[in-house]
Design a protein around this motif. Structure first.
Motif, PDB file in Angstrom:
ATOM      1  N   SER A  46       0.860  -1.188   0.000  1.00 56.72           N
ATOM      2  CA  SER A  46       0.000   0.000   0.000  1.00 56.72           C
ATOM      3  C   SER A  46       0.897   1.239   0.000  1.00 56.72           C
TER       4      SER A  46
ATOM      5  N   MET B  75       1.185   5.826   0.191  1.00 56.26           N
ATOM      6  CA  MET B  75       0.592   7.112   0.541  1.00 56.26           C
ATOM      7  C   MET B  75       1.627   8.186   0.281  1.00 56.26           C
TER       8      MET B  75
ATOM      9  N   GLU C 193      -2.521  11.791  -4.747  1.00 64.07           N
ATOM     10  CA  GLU C 193      -3.513  10.845  -4.237  1.00 64.07           C
ATOM     11  C   GLU C 193      -4.884  11.200  -4.787  1.00 64.07           C
TER      12      GLU C 193
ATOM     13  N   THR D 247      -2.500   6.135  -4.941  1.00 72.11           N
ATOM     14  CA  THR D 247      -1.331   6.996  -5.015  1.00 72.11           C
ATOM     15  C   THR D 247      -0.604   6.764  -6.337  1.00 72.11           C
TER      16      THR D 247
END
Length: 329
Positions: free
Chosen positions: A64, A66, A96, A101
């Motif tokens: 994942s 960010m 984002e 992202t």
């Protein structure tokens, strides 16, 4: 670890594989406590105490990502359940959108978000002739046409085309794949695509001409009637041409090629047997006449090559014609 081939490049171990990455513009890679760190070349290398004081932040979902709120060119990826800081390539920045992202150019990142509902729909951007937008993840995302092509909006979608096509007047059409030449430029023809005439260009030194209702690109040195454009299956088959009795056609290389009967003769089809005969005999109706077996038509050219030319008068050999006119003979 830093890459020895470039001061701004480094490797990151992702899923047991080394992945090559690049520091953001102007930064360089330095090794600190056996770790690759991208830094401003004017800044001092941090001490071991500074590095060790950074607390690791745990994460739950592997891979994942960010964005880094402190540096727009950085982002974090969850590796081994710990957030690892990474950098976008070149001058790209982290963005984002809709929970995802990505690294994009700064212009795209700064474009206000506009929602869309149809996945993969496209539209041109007003004021930017080479740019268009794609509906991804319910938001319009900027993209750019390839070099020397421009965005054109047709039938609800955008396509990238050459400049002449993009600037041509938008005219509707009804018959799909129909073609036509245009008056302004003899090297350009149009195709009916998605109910609009779309420009296309002939090959270099070729011009557009209309033959049997369709546009044909051909060498201007060749008479249009002699340009092969109709396909055929039976190689070396012969046939007469309905709209010109002095011409017959030979199937050569899967295309019908024009040849011409000798002066004063016309093409005649007698139960599928194609011959060139005297025009007067061919016009007689209601009388019986007999043709001696004609030698097969031959097209003679340099180096045994068959050419299509309207001027081949001497290529046909016709046997003598004997005619019996009923009881008077």
């Amino acid at each position: 670890m830093c890459d020895s081939d470039g001061s701004d490049k480094f490797f990151k171990c992702v899923d047991n594989e080394w992945v090559s990455m690049t520091c953001s513009s102007g930064n360089e890679c330095r090794t600190v406590k056996n770790e690759a760190v991208c830094m401003d070349p004017n800044d001092p290398t941090p001490s071991d105490e500074d590095i060790s004081s950074k607390a690791e932040i745990p994460c739950d979902t592997l891979k994942s990502t960010m964005c880094d709120s402190n540096e727009k060119s950085n982002f974090y990826m969850c590796i081994d359940y710990v957030w690892a800081q990474m950098q976008c390539d070149g001058n790209n920045v982290c963005m984002e959108r809709n929970g995802k992202t990505s690294c994009v150019d700064e212009q795209t990142a700064n474009t206000p978000l506009k929602s869309c509902s149809t996945a993969d729909a496209t539209q041109c951007i007003d004021g930017s002739p080479q740019m268009f937008q794609i509906c991804q993840d319910n938001y319009w995302t900027n993209s750019t046409c390839s070099k020397d092509t421009y965005c054109l909006q047709r039938d609800g979608n955008s396509v990238c085309v050459d400049k002449a096509t993009a600037e041509a007047p938008v005219l509707p059409c009804k018959t799909a794949n129909a073609t036509r030449c245009i008056d302004d430029d003899d090297s350009v023809f149009q195709i009916c695509y998605d109910n609009f005439w779309t420009n296309s260009t002939c090959d270099t030194n070729y011009v557009c001409g209309m033959k049997q209702g369709s546009a044909v690109c051909h060498d201007p040195k060749i008479t249009l009637i002699d340009v092969p454009d109709q396909p055929c299956d039976d190689e070396k088959a012969l046939r007469c041409v309905p709209d010109n009795s002095t011409i017959y056609q030979l199937c050569y290389n899967k295309l019908w090629s024009n040849l011409t009967c000798t002066a004063g003769n016309v093409c005649h089809d007698e139960d599928g047997e194609i011959t060139c005969m005297d025009e007067t005999l061919a016009s007689i109706e209601g009388r019986t006449f007999v043709l001696s077996k004609a030698e097969k038509f031959k097209a003679i050219g340099a180096a045994s090559t068959i050419f299509t030319s309207h001027s081949w008068v001497s290529t046909i050999l016709l046997a003598a014609v004997a005619m019996a006119f009923g009881a008077g003979i």
